[in-house]
Motif scaffolding. Structure first.
Motif, mmCIF file in Angstrom:
data_model
loop_
_atom_site.group_PDB
_atom_site.id
_atom_site.type_symbol
_atom_site.label_atom_id
_atom_site.label_comp_id
_atom_site.label_asym_id
_atom_site.label_seq_id
_atom_site.Cartn_x
_atom_site.Cartn_y
_atom_site.Cartn_z
ATOM 1 N N HIS A 59 3.904 2.234 -5.167
ATOM 2 C CA HIS A 59 5.181 2.140 -5.816
ATOM 3 C C HIS A 59 4.723 1.815 -7.329
ATOM 4 O O HIS A 59 5.289 2.673 -8.228
ATOM 5 C CB HIS A 59 6.058 0.911 -5.324
ATOM 6 N N ALA A 100 1.723 0.032 0.223
ATOM 7 C CA ALA A 100 2.979 0.610 -0.433
ATOM 8 C C ALA A 100 3.428 0.072 -1.581
ATOM 9 O O ALA A 100 3.857 0.855 -2.518
ATOM 10 C CB ALA A 100 4.040 0.291 0.867
ATOM 11 N N GLN A 101 3.107 -1.181 -1.922
ATOM 12 C CA GLN A 101 3.322 -1.615 -3.125
ATOM 13 C C GLN A 101 2.656 -1.187 -4.173
ATOM 14 O O GLN A 101 3.085 -0.936 -5.435
ATOM 15 C CB GLN A 101 3.156 -3.282 -3.191
ATOM 16 N N THR A 122 5.487 6.782 -4.559
ATOM 17 C CA THR A 122 6.181 6.463 -3.523
ATOM 18 C C THR A 122 6.342 7.856 -2.871
ATOM 19 O O THR A 122 6.154 7.579 -1.552
ATOM 20 C CB THR A 122 7.387 5.589 -3.924
ATOM 21 N N ALA A 131 9.174 -2.339 -3.137
ATOM 22 C CA ALA A 131 8.505 -1.544 -2.197
ATOM 23 C C ALA A 131 8.145 -2.353 -1.232
ATOM 24 O O ALA A 131 7.004 -3.049 -0.916
ATOM 25 C CB ALA A 131 7.016 -1.130 -3.113
#
Length: 71
Positions: free
Chosen positions: A59, A55-56, A64, A49
Motif C-alpha cells: 500500500h 499488504a501495508q 495495492t 491496508a
C-alpha cells in the motif's frame, strides 16, 4: 540440489523489509505532521491496508492493485 532457506526464515526477512518500508514512509509523513505521534501514523497505514505488514508495505509503495491481482 541447492539448499533453500526455510519458509519461516524467508517470512521473517520479508516482514523485516516490510517494516523498514513502512517505517521510512512514516518518517517522511512525520516531517510534515510533527504533532501526530508515530504510532497514530502507522495505525493509519494499518487501517488503510488491512492485513499483514506485506499488504501495508505494498500500500505504501502504491502497489495495492498488484497485490490483489487487479491491474
Amino acid at each position: 540440489m541447492a539448499n533453500k532457506t526455510p519458509l519461516e526464515e524467508r517470512i521473517i526477512q520479508i516482514r523485516k523489509e516490510c517494516d523498514e518500508i513502512i517505517d521510512r514512509h512514516v518518517a517522511e509523513i512525520k516531517k510534515d505532521c510533527d504533532s501526530i505521534p508515530v504510532g497514530v501514523l502507522r495505525q493509519d497505514i494499518e487501517i488503510r491496508a488491512r492485513g499483514c505488514p506485506c499488504a501495508q508495505a505494498m500500500h505504501v509503495m502504491g502497489k495495492t492493485a498488484e497485490l490483489y491481482g487487479a491491474e
